[in-house]
Design a protein around this motif. Structure first.
Motif, PDB file in Angstrom:
ATOM      1  N   LYS A  62       0.828  -1.280  -0.104  1.00 43.81           N
ATOM      2  CA  LYS A  62      -0.068  -0.120  -0.048  1.00 43.81           C
ATOM      3  C   LYS A  62       0.864   1.275   0.021  1.00 43.81           C
ATOM      4  O   LYS A  62       0.828   2.202  -0.857  1.00 43.81           O
ATOM      5  CB  LYS A  62      -1.110  -0.074   1.260  1.00 43.81           C
ATOM      6  N   LYS A  63       1.897   1.196   0.867  1.00 45.95           N
ATOM      7  CA  LYS A  63       2.773   2.319   1.062  1.00 45.95           C
ATOM      8  C   LYS A  63       3.654   2.655  -0.224  1.00 45.95           C
ATOM      9  O   LYS A  63       3.757   3.568  -0.838  1.00 45.95           O
ATOM     10  CB  LYS A  63       3.657   2.179   2.321  1.00 45.95           C
ATOM     11  N   VAL A  64       4.115   1.321  -0.826  1.00 43.60           N
ATOM     12  CA  VAL A  64       4.779   1.407  -2.178  1.00 43.60           C
ATOM     13  C   VAL A  64       3.978   2.208  -3.278  1.00 43.60           C
ATOM     14  O   VAL A  64       4.521   3.079  -3.998  1.00 43.60           O
ATOM     15  CB  VAL A  64       5.227  -0.007  -2.649  1.00 43.60           C
ATOM     16  N   LEU A  65       2.904   1.899  -3.273  1.00 48.52           N
ATOM     17  CA  LEU A  65       1.671   2.520  -4.421  1.00 48.52           C
ATOM     18  C   LEU A  65       1.649   4.113  -3.878  1.00 48.52           C
ATOM     19  O   LEU A  65       1.610   4.570  -5.089  1.00 48.52           O
ATOM     20  CB  LEU A  65       0.638   1.650  -4.598  1.00 48.52           C
ATOM     21  N   THR A  66       1.628   4.279  -2.754  1.00 50.90           N
ATOM     22  CA  THR A  66       1.425   5.620  -2.310  1.00 50.90           C
ATOM     23  C   THR A  66       2.459   6.462  -2.874  1.00 50.90           C
ATOM     24  O   THR A  66       2.368   7.396  -3.196  1.00 50.90           O
ATOM     25  CB  THR A  66       0.775   5.827  -1.033  1.00 50.90           C
ATOM     26  N   GLU A  67       3.752   5.924  -2.205  1.00 49.68           N
ATOM     27  CA  GLU A  67       4.725   6.782  -2.707  1.00 49.68           C
ATOM     28  C   GLU A  67       5.171   6.670  -4.053  1.00 49.68           C
ATOM     29  O   GLU A  67       5.562   7.966  -4.726  1.00 49.68           O
ATOM     30  CB  GLU A  67       6.156   6.220  -1.731  1.00 49.68           C
ATOM     31  N   GLU A  68       4.942   5.693  -4.887  1.00 45.52           N
ATOM     32  CA  GLU A  68       5.149   5.778  -6.515  1.00 45.52           C
ATOM     33  C   GLU A  68       4.308   6.665  -6.963  1.00 45.52           C
ATOM     34  O   GLU A  68       4.886   7.431  -7.782  1.00 45.52           O
ATOM     35  CB  GLU A  68       4.932   4.320  -6.908  1.00 45.52           C
ATOM     36  N   ALA A  69       3.064   6.828  -6.376  1.00 45.43           N
ATOM     37  CA  ALA A  69       1.928   7.768  -7.130  1.00 45.43           C
ATOM     38  C   ALA A  69       2.655   9.338  -6.721  1.00 45.43           C
ATOM     39  O   ALA A  69       2.596  10.121  -7.648  1.00 45.43           O
ATOM     40  CB  ALA A  69       0.483   7.539  -6.375  1.00 45.43           C
ATOM     41  N   LYS A  70       3.102   9.463  -5.591  1.00 44.80           N
ATOM     42  CA  LYS A  70       3.606  10.898  -5.313  1.00 44.80           C
ATOM     43  C   LYS A  70       4.798  11.373  -6.075  1.00 44.80           C
ATOM     44  O   LYS A  70       4.833  12.398  -6.481  1.00 44.80           O
ATOM     45  CB  LYS A  70       4.078  10.929  -3.739  1.00 44.80           C
ATOM     46  N   LEU A  71       5.514  10.238  -6.156  1.00 45.02           N
ATOM     47  CA  LEU A  71       6.776  10.578  -6.745  1.00 45.02           C
ATOM     48  C   LEU A  71       6.850  10.534  -8.422  1.00 45.02           C
ATOM     49  O   LEU A  71       7.463  11.323  -8.915  1.00 45.02           O
ATOM     50  CB  LEU A  71       7.862   9.321  -6.537  1.00 45.02           C
ATOM     51  N   SER A  72       5.643   9.820  -8.865  1.00 44.68           N
ATOM     52  CA  SER A  72       5.327   9.998 -10.296  1.00 44.68           C
ATOM     53  C   SER A  72       4.912  11.636 -10.609  1.00 44.68           C
ATOM     54  O   SER A  72       5.246  12.043 -11.617  1.00 44.68           O
ATOM     55  CB  SER A  72       4.344   9.181 -10.792  1.00 44.68           C
ATOM     56  N   ALA A  73       4.355  12.073  -9.777  1.00 50.33           N
ATOM     57  CA  ALA A  73       3.648  13.439  -9.869  1.00 50.33           C
ATOM     58  C   ALA A  73       5.078  14.399  -9.791  1.00 50.33           C
ATOM     59  O   ALA A  73       5.170  15.368 -10.426  1.00 50.33           O
ATOM     60  CB  ALA A  73       2.655  13.731  -8.828  1.00 50.33           C
TER      61      ALA A  73
END
Lengths: 183, 119
Positions: free
Chosen positions: B94-105
């Motif tokens: 869950k955290k991986v996807l959240t951080e990945e989403a933030k970093l992609s932005a």
């Protein structure tokens, strides 16, 4: 399956991507990358969903050399929903405990030294008080009106009102001037 | 400098709206969890808007402003990168996807900024 497990499973299933994963896994076991390609989702997204499904008991995993293979846990889906509903609720014990506490509180506030201080006006409380008085009646035994009045009079002087209330609440039944406690 | 700030703000607002639109589409498609990751991504555009505002207030000179914003734009996501590494190590999907989403932005915003200052 416990209530908590059932909630976790149903919550988990209420997602289109997870349903798609299960639909793929019902055909054959798969690894993350294969599912990702098939469903056009990122491997990280697939891993996230698989973890949720595994926690809910919907899928199982096994190591196969470099890959972790995922398969559907058929047993859980063979369980009829009606069986889940028939499971004893974990809430029932708590509810019973809360009811017993409330009952005790009502009895403690309306009875003093075995006598009824006043007849509650609130129906729920009155019912509890009447049921408490009904404990003095033997199940199945027939009573004359005089006997009923004497028993009730031990609790409160207004035995007529209480007797009538016990009839209307279905705690006592009357036939040909003979009273019986309703089981 | 003023044009860069205006164009950046326009870009951030537009991207936020697009990402939120995509999140709404996912909800309509019964994919709430995936939608939540996009909502986390949408918040990042506001974070960078604030960083942009802070840099423009702090610096009057164009070059100083560019350097200040670039520094902030690298410092803030560094925490998310660290968090992503940690989450990956612990299998916290869950955290991986959240951080990945933030970093992609964040990556997208920095790329846009680089593009604008070259113009």
């Amino acid at each position: 399956m416990t209530e908590t497990e059932a909630i976790s499973l149903f919550k988990c299933l209420a997602d289109k991507s997870r349903l798609q994963i299960l639909k793929s896994l019902i055909q054959e076991e798969m690894y993350v990358e294969r599912l990702a390609e098939r469903l056009n989702l990122s491997p990280a997204t697939i891993s996230f969903h698989l973890k949720k499904l595994e926690t809910a008991g919907a899928v199982m995993s096994r190591k196969d050399q470099y890959y972790t293979m995922y398969s559907i846990n058929e047993d859980i889906f063979k369980l009829p929903i009606i069986e889940i509903l028939k499971e004893k609720s974990e809430e029932l014990d708590k509810q019973a405990e809360r009811d017993a506490q409330y009952r005790k509180k009502v009895i403690d506030s309306f009875f003093q030294y075995g006598k009824l201080k006043s007849i509650p006006s609130q129906r729920k409380k009155k019912r509890i008080v009447l049921e408490e008085i009904a404990k003095s009646f033997e199940a199945g035994k027939e009573y004359t009106e005089r006997e009923v009045n004497l028993i009730i009079a031990d609790y409160h002087d207004d035995f007529c009102t209480i007797r009538r209330d016990m009839i209307s609440e279905g705690i006592l039944e009357r036939e040909n001037m003979i009273y019986k406690k309703v089981l | 400098m003023k044009t860069v700030i205006e164009n950046m703000n326009k870009f951030l607002e537009q991207r936020k709206a697009e990402v939120l639109e995509e999140a709404a589409r996912l909800i309509a498609d019964e994919r709430k969890d995936e939608s939540n990751f996009l909502k986390a991504k949408a918040n990042i555009y506001d974070v960078f808007k604030a960083l942009l505002g802070a840099s423009s207030k702090a610096c009057n000179d164009k070059n100083a402003f560019y350097a200040d914003f670039k520094k902030r734009a690298e410092t803030v996501p560094a925490v998310w990168r660290k968090s992503l590494e940690e989450a990956s190590r612990h299998g916290d999907t869950k955290k991986v996807l959240t951080e990945e989403a933030k970093l992609s932005a964040a990556d997208e915003i920095i790329a846009k900024f680089d593009e604008l200052i070259k113009m």
